[in-house]
Motif scaffolding. Structure first.
Motif, PDB file in Angstrom:
ATOM      1  N   UNK A 174       3.919  -1.088 -31.134  1.00 35.58           N
ATOM      2  CA  UNK A 174       5.110  -0.496 -31.761  1.00 35.58           C
ATOM      3  C   UNK A 174       4.936  -0.509 -33.287  1.00 35.58           C
ATOM      4  N   UNK A 175       3.911   0.218 -33.747  1.00 34.49           N
ATOM      5  CA  UNK A 175       3.569   0.185 -35.178  1.00 34.49           C
ATOM      6  C   UNK A 175       4.678   0.770 -36.046  1.00 34.49           C
ATOM      7  N   UNK A 176       5.413   1.762 -35.532  1.00 29.57           N
ATOM      8  CA  UNK A 176       6.491   2.372 -36.313  1.00 29.57           C
ATOM      9  C   UNK A 176       7.604   1.355 -36.563  1.00 29.57           C
ATOM     10  N   UNK A 177       7.979   0.608 -35.516  1.00 29.77           N
ATOM     11  CA  UNK A 177       9.023  -0.416 -35.656  1.00 29.77           C
ATOM     12  C   UNK A 177       8.573  -1.490 -36.638  1.00 29.77           C
ATOM     13  N   UNK A 178       7.310  -1.878 -36.539  1.00 39.94           N
ATOM     14  CA  UNK A 178       6.764  -2.907 -37.420  1.00 39.94           C
ATOM     15  C   UNK A 178       6.785  -2.443 -38.875  1.00 39.94           C
ATOM     16  N   UNK A 179       6.438  -1.172 -39.098  1.00 40.43           N
ATOM     17  CA  UNK A 179       6.429  -0.626 -40.451  1.00 40.43           C
ATOM     18  C   UNK A 179       7.838  -0.513 -41.012  1.00 40.43           C
ATOM     19  N   UNK A 180       8.806  -0.131 -40.164  1.00 34.97           N
ATOM     20  CA  UNK A 180      10.205  -0.031 -40.611  1.00 34.97           C
ATOM     21  C   UNK A 180      10.715  -1.400 -41.054  1.00 34.97           C
TER      22      UNK A 180
END
Length: 519
Positions: A408-414
Motif C-alpha cells: 500500500x505504497x500510496x497510503x504510506x506516502x500519504x
C-alpha cells in the motif's frame, strides 16, 4: 529614535525592501537544489551481483524482481554458488560474496554516485556518510560565517558564499572519486549556511517589525519552489554529473549581485559607518516615496543607535544558570534538534515510501507551501498550541507508516506527506517561538545554540537510515517518537503570543529569584 523607528518613517516594506527580497529569494531556489539533490545523485537503483567471472545480467532481466529503488535484497549483495539466476537465491541455495561487481538498473537513473563508485552492500554506509558530511558542513558554516558576518558585514559574506557555492558545486560534478566529491560537497554545505543565515538577517534588518514574519515566510516559499522544481530538473537529467552541473552552473549569474545587493544599514550604524548608512537610508526612503529632508536625515540617522552604556555581559552559560531558563532552553534546543532530524530524515529518504521518486519529491515540495502558510494564521492565536499540535501531527503520521504494508505504497506516502506537513509547520514556528522564549540579553546566544542543535539533527538524519540493518521500521519509529516527545515537552514552555518579550533573565525567572543562582 532607534533603527526600527527610522524604518517606520521611511517605510518598513516599501519598494526598496521588495526589490531587496527579490535578490534574497532567488538564491533560495538553488539552496533547495543543493540541500536535496542527493536524493537523486545518491539514489540506490535496483542492482544485481555479477558472477565472479564478471558476466553481465541478461539484456531482458527484470530488475524489479531483485529490488526496488533504495531497498536491499539478497540478490543485490550475494551471488549463487553453482546455480544461476535469482531463482537460486529464492530457493535458498548457498551464496557467496559479490566479487565480480554489480549490474545496476538504468530504468530510473542513467548513473548516480552509487553506481559510479559501487556504494552498495558493505560500502552502503559511505553513501549515508556523504550526506552527513554535507550536513556537517552546514553546521560549520553556521558557526564560521555567523561571526564573520558580524565582523565584515552581511553583504560581503553573502557574495563570497554564493561564489564558493557555485565554484565548488561545479567542481563536484567533475570529482574523480567519492572522497573528493564529499569534500567538495562539505564546502558547498558551509556556503549554504552562509547564504541562508545572512540573507535572512539582511532581509530582517531592512524590514519593519510588523512585516518581519511575512517576509520570513516569503523566503520559505522560494525554498519550497526550489524543492518542487528539483523534481522536474532531476526527471529531465538522469545522469548525476550533469544534474550536479545543472544546479550549480547558473550560480555564476549571481555575479550581478556585486552591483545590486545592498549592505545592512543597521549593521553599518552599529559599526560606526554612519555616512554609508545614511546614504543607503536616503536611497531606501527615496525609492519608497518618503524622501528625508536634510535636517531630519542628520537628526535621525546619526542618532539611530542608542547611547553606549555600561552593561552586564551575558554568555551562553546564562541559558542554564537558573532553573526556569535552564528548563526552557533545553526544551527549545530539543525541539530544534527533533524538527530538523525528522525534516531531513523524511526529505532525503523519499525512495523508502515505494512510489515514483520524482512524483514523491514533487508532492513533498508542494506540502511545504500550505504548511508554511497555515502558521501565519495559527501563530497569532497561540505559539505554544501551534508548536504542540503540529509536532503531534507530524510524529503521529510518521509512526502510523510502520503499520502500513509495503504493497500500500500510496497510503504510506500519504501518511509520510502528512508527517512532512506537520514537521514543516513546526519548523517554521520554532523560528518565531524560540526568539520569544529567550530574553533579550541572551536571545542571540539561545538562537545560536538552537541552530547548532538543529544542524546536529541534520548531520544525524542520513545516518538514522543505517538502522534499517536492525529493523526496516526503525527510522520511521524514530521519526515518530522524537516529535511526539517534543510535543509533550512543549507543554512546559510559556505562551508568548501577544505577550511582551522578556528583556532580562529576571523577567523569565520572576523578581524573587536572583540571577546568581548556581548551577
Amino acid at each position: 529614535m532607534n533603527f526600527d523607528g527610522v524604518l517606520c518613517f521611511i517605510g518598513g516594506f516599501g519598494k526598496f525592501q521588495k526589490i531587496l527580497f527579490v535578490w534574497i529569494c532567488l538564491p533560495q531556489i538553488f539552496l533547495a537544489f543543493h540541500m536535496l539533490v542527493s536524493v537523486f545523485t545518491g539514489a540506490v537503483p535496483p542492482h544485481l551481483c555479477r558472477s565472479s567471472g564478471g558476466a553481465l545480467a541478461p539484456a531482458d532481466f527484470n530488475f524489479s524482481h531483485v529490488a526496488t529503488v533504495g531497498v536491499r535484497h539478497d540478490g543485490s549483495c550475494a551471488v549463487p554458488l553453482n546455480h544461476s539466476g535469482a531463482a537460486a537465491l529464492a530457493d535458498g541455495h548457498r551464496t557467496g560474496t559479490c566479487q565480480g561487481g554489480w549490474e545496476y538498473s538504468t530504468e530510473t537513473f542513467q548513473s548516480t554516485t552509487v553506481t559510479e563508485w559501487d556504494l552498495v552492500c558493505d560500502s552502503a554506509s559511505m553513501n549515508n556518510m556523504g550526506s552527513s558530511v554535507y550536513m556537517f558542513g552546514l553546521l560549520v558554516g553556521a558557526v564560521v560565517y555567523g561571526s564573520l558576518a558580524d565582523k565584515y558585514g552581511r553583504r560581503i559574506i553573502i557574495l563570497v558564499n554564493l561564489a564558493i557555492q557555485t565554484v565548488f558545486g561545479v567542481g563536484a560534478a567533475f570529482a574523480p572519486n567519492f572522497y573528493v566529491y564529499i569534500a567538495l560537497r562539505f564546502v558547498v554545505g558551509t556556503s549554504i549556511s552562509g547564504v541562508i543565515m545572512n540573507a535572512f538577517v539582511l532581509g530582517t534588518e531592512w524590514t519593519g517589525p510588523k512585516q518581519r514574519m511575512l517576509a520570513g515566510i516569503i523566503t520559505d516559499y522560494f525554498f519550497g519552489f526550489g524543492y518542487i522544481l528539483l523534481a522536474g530538473v532531476a526527471y529531465l537529467i538522469r545522469d548525476w554529473r550533469k544534474l550536479q552541473l545543472a544546479i550549480s552552473a547558473p550560480g555564476f549569474l549571481f555575479i550581478s549581485y556585486i552591483w545590486v545587493l545592498p549592505e545592512s544599514a543597521r549593521w553599518l550604524m552599529a559599526n560606526d559607518r554612519k555616512e554609508e548608512a545614511c546614504e543607503l537610508i536616503c536611497t531606501a526612503a527615496q525609492m519608497n516615496g518618503r524622501p528625508l529632508t536634510k535636517d531630519l536625515e542628520m537628526c535621525q540617522v546619526h542618532n539611530v543607535e542608542e547611547k553606549t552604556v555600561v552593561k552586564k555581559k551575558y554568555s551562553f552559560i546564562d541559558l542554564v544558570r537558573t532553573p526556569t531558563m535552564r528548563k526552557q532552553s533545553f526544551i527549545v534546543f530539543y525541539i530544534w534538534f527533533a524538527n530538523v532530524l525528522v525534516y531531513y530524515g523524511l526529505s532525503l529518504n523519499i525512495s523508502d515510501f515505494g512510489m515514483n521518486i520524482y512524483l514523491t519529491q514533487m508532492i513533498f515540495g508542494l506540502v511545504e507551501m500550505p504548511a508554511r502558510t497555515i502558521t501565519l494564521f495559527t501563530l497569532n492565536r497561540s505559539r505554544k498550541l501551534s508548536q504542540l499540535a503540529f509536532m503531534a501531527v507530524g510524529g503521529s503520521a510518521c509512526l502510523l507508516t510502520i503499520f502500513i504494508p509495503n504493497e500500500l505504497s500510496v497510503v504510506k506516502t500519504v501518511l509520510a506527506m502528512i508527517g512532512k506537513f506537520g514537521i514543516t509547520a513546526s519548523l517554521s514556528i520554532i523560528y518565531v517561538y524560540s526568539a520569544e522564549v529567550f530574553p533579550t540579553v541572551i536571545r542571540q546566544n539561545g538562537i545560536g545554540i538552537g541552530s547548532m542543535c538543529a544542524r546536529t539533527g541534520g548531520v544525524l538524519a542520513p545516518m538514522m537510515y543505517l538502522l534499517r540493518g536492525i529493523s526496516p521500521q526503525a527510522p520511521m519509529v524514530l521519526c515518530g517518537l522524537f516529535p511526539l516527545l517534543g510535543s509533550a515537552l512543549t507543554l512546559l514552555l510559556p505562551e508568548t503570543a501577544n505577550r511582551p518579550l522578556p528583556d532580562t533573565i529576571e523577567d523569565v525567572e520572576g523578581p524573587e529569584l536572583s540571577v546568581t543562582v548556581p548551577l
